[in-house]
Design a protein around this motif. Structure first.
Motif, PDB file in Angstrom:
ATOM      1  N   HIS A  42       0.821  -1.217   0.000  1.00 36.86           N
ATOM      2  CA  HIS A  42       0.000   0.000   0.000  1.00 36.86           C
ATOM      3  C   HIS A  42       0.859   1.272   0.000  1.00 36.86           C
ATOM      4  O   HIS A  42       0.407   2.310  -0.468  1.00 36.86           O
ATOM      5  CB  HIS A  42      -0.962   0.002   1.186  1.00 36.86           C
ATOM      6  N   LEU A  43       2.071   1.185   0.492  1.00 35.38           N
ATOM      7  CA  LEU A  43       2.966   2.346   0.500  1.00 35.38           C
ATOM      8  C   LEU A  43       3.727   2.516  -0.813  1.00 35.38           C
ATOM      9  O   LEU A  43       4.406   3.516  -1.003  1.00 35.38           O
ATOM     10  CB  LEU A  43       3.943   2.262   1.672  1.00 35.38           C
ATOM     11  N   LEU A  44       3.608   1.547  -1.721  1.00 34.77           N
ATOM     12  CA  LEU A  44       4.292   1.668  -3.020  1.00 34.77           C
ATOM     13  C   LEU A  44       3.849   2.908  -3.786  1.00 34.77           C
ATOM     14  O   LEU A  44       4.595   3.443  -4.585  1.00 34.77           O
ATOM     15  CB  LEU A  44       4.019   0.441  -3.892  1.00 34.77           C
ATOM     16  N   HIS A  45       2.630   3.354  -3.525  1.00 30.72           N
ATOM     17  CA  HIS A  45       2.060   4.450  -4.308  1.00 30.72           C
ATOM     18  C   HIS A  45       2.240   5.806  -3.652  1.00 30.72           C
ATOM     19  O   HIS A  45       1.626   6.782  -4.074  1.00 30.72           O
ATOM     20  CB  HIS A  45       0.584   4.164  -4.578  1.00 30.72           C
ATOM     21  N   GLY A  46       3.070   5.863  -2.623  1.00 28.98           N
ATOM     22  CA  GLY A  46       3.365   7.152  -2.014  1.00 28.98           C
ATOM     23  C   GLY A  46       2.988   7.216  -0.544  1.00 28.98           C
ATOM     24  O   GLY A  46       2.578   6.231   0.061  1.00 28.98           O
ATOM     25  N   LYS A  47       3.155   8.415   0.010  1.00 35.22           N
ATOM     26  CA  LYS A  47       2.901   8.657   1.431  1.00 35.22           C
ATOM     27  C   LYS A  47       1.462   8.342   1.783  1.00 35.22           C
ATOM     28  O   LYS A  47       0.552   8.610   1.000  1.00 35.22           O
ATOM     29  CB  LYS A  47       3.141  10.121   1.794  1.00 35.22           C
ATOM     30  N   LEU A  53      -3.830   4.025   5.844  1.00 36.24           N
ATOM     31  CA  LEU A  53      -3.352   2.650   5.834  1.00 36.24           C
ATOM     32  C   LEU A  53      -4.344   1.729   6.525  1.00 36.24           C
ATOM     33  O   LEU A  53      -4.666   0.649   6.025  1.00 36.24           O
ATOM     34  CB  LEU A  53      -1.990   2.543   6.529  1.00 36.24           C
ATOM     35  N   SER A  54      -4.816   2.160   7.672  1.00 38.08           N
ATOM     36  CA  SER A  54      -5.762   1.362   8.443  1.00 38.08           C
ATOM     37  C   SER A  54      -7.023   1.064   7.634  1.00 38.08           C
ATOM     38  O   SER A  54      -7.486  -0.077   7.583  1.00 38.08           O
ATOM     39  CB  SER A  54      -6.106   2.094   9.734  1.00 38.08           C
ATOM     40  N   ARG A  55      -7.560   2.074   6.966  1.00 40.61           N
ATOM     41  CA  ARG A  55      -8.759   1.892   6.148  1.00 40.61           C
ATOM     42  C   ARG A  55      -8.490   0.986   4.948  1.00 40.61           C
ATOM     43  O   ARG A  55      -9.307   0.138   4.607  1.00 40.61           O
ATOM     44  CB  ARG A  55      -9.287   3.233   5.652  1.00 40.61           C
ATOM     45  N   GLN A  62      -5.409  -1.461  15.027  1.00 37.51           N
ATOM     46  CA  GLN A  62      -4.531  -0.294  15.141  1.00 37.51           C
ATOM     47  C   GLN A  62      -3.240  -0.656  15.855  1.00 37.51           C
ATOM     48  O   GLN A  62      -2.165  -0.193  15.476  1.00 37.51           O
ATOM     49  CB  GLN A  62      -5.241   0.836  15.864  1.00 37.51           C
ATOM     50  N   ARG A  63      -3.338  -1.489  16.883  1.00 33.26           N
ATOM     51  CA  ARG A  63      -2.150  -1.894  17.635  1.00 33.26           C
ATOM     52  C   ARG A  63      -1.172  -2.664  16.735  1.00 33.26           C
ATOM     53  O   ARG A  63       0.028  -2.402  16.737  1.00 33.26           O
ATOM     54  CB  ARG A  63      -2.549  -2.765  18.822  1.00 33.26           C
ATOM     55  N   MET A  64      -1.696  -3.599  15.944  1.00 32.14           N
ATOM     56  CA  MET A  64      -0.835  -4.393  15.057  1.00 32.14           C
ATOM     57  C   MET A  64      -0.222  -3.513  13.976  1.00 32.14           C
ATOM     58  O   MET A  64       0.956  -3.648  13.651  1.00 32.14           O
ATOM     59  CB  MET A  64      -1.626  -5.539  14.434  1.00 32.14           C
ATOM     60  N   GLN A  68       3.785  -3.095  13.466  1.00 30.26           N
ATOM     61  CA  GLN A  68       4.418  -3.443  12.195  1.00 30.26           C
ATOM     62  C   GLN A  68       5.116  -2.236  11.572  1.00 30.26           C
ATOM     63  O   GLN A  68       6.223  -2.364  11.037  1.00 30.26           O
ATOM     64  CB  GLN A  68       3.375  -4.014  11.228  1.00 30.26           C
ATOM     65  N   LEU A  69       4.489  -1.068  11.655  1.00 33.54           N
ATOM     66  CA  LEU A  69       5.125   0.143  11.124  1.00 33.54           C
ATOM     67  C   LEU A  69       6.396   0.471  11.892  1.00 33.54           C
ATOM     68  O   LEU A  69       7.404   0.871  11.298  1.00 33.54           O
ATOM     69  CB  LEU A  69       4.147   1.319  11.169  1.00 33.54           C
ATOM     70  N   ARG A  70       6.386   0.300  13.207  1.00 25.27           N
ATOM     71  CA  ARG A  70       7.591   0.542  14.007  1.00 25.27           C
ATOM     72  C   ARG A  70       8.719  -0.390  13.606  1.00 25.27           C
ATOM     73  O   ARG A  70       9.871   0.033  13.483  1.00 25.27           O
ATOM     74  CB  ARG A  70       7.295   0.368  15.495  1.00 25.27           C
TER      75      ARG A  70
END
Length: 138
Positions: A42-47, A53-55, A62-64, A68-70
């Protein structure tokens, strides 16, 4: 997990020592699992903001997503930018190293499409995958 100091704080980092001697193991230790490849795709297409991201991922808590982002940030794959605004705004984007995973992620998507079509007799994709697929084909 191994403890290191980064920017004055202690951070837990996955060990990258390959037990099998196979580089695939190292790759999977950085970007493997259920959620990381999906987040990266999902981040391949930019910021994207956290809520975007959640949606777009939907089933992730949200916790996961935060965890994962961290981990991806600590691995140098994702860049987190915090803006001094009220309310606070945080953007996530791929680093150059993260963008180098694009061929891997596209290959995973393509393989999944073929597998779903051939083995599962299902050529329908969730809307987010179909949109990403069309953007990349253009």
């Amino acid at each position: 997990m191994q403890r290191i100091w980064k920017s004055g704080k202690e951070v837990l980092v996955k060990r990258l020592n390959s037990k099998s001697g196979c580089a695939v193991e190292v790759t999977l230790s950085v970007m493997g699992g259920t959620w990381k490849p999906i987040i990266l795709f999902h981040l391949l297409h930019g910021k994207k903001r956290f809520s975007e991201l959640s949606r777009s991922i939907g089933a992730i808590t949200q916790r996961m997503l935060t965890l994962q982002l961290r981990e991806l940030e600590d691995a140098g794959i994702v860049l987190r930018t915090v803006y001094a605004e009220v309310p606070p705004r945080v953007d996530y984007e791929l680093t150059e190293l993260g963008r180098s995973l694009q061929p891997v992620l596209i290959a995973m998507r393509n393989w999944g499409q073929e597998y779903a079509k051939d083995r599962l007799h299902d050529d329908t994709l969730p809307a987010s995958c179909a949109e990403d697929s069309e953007q990349k084909a253009a």
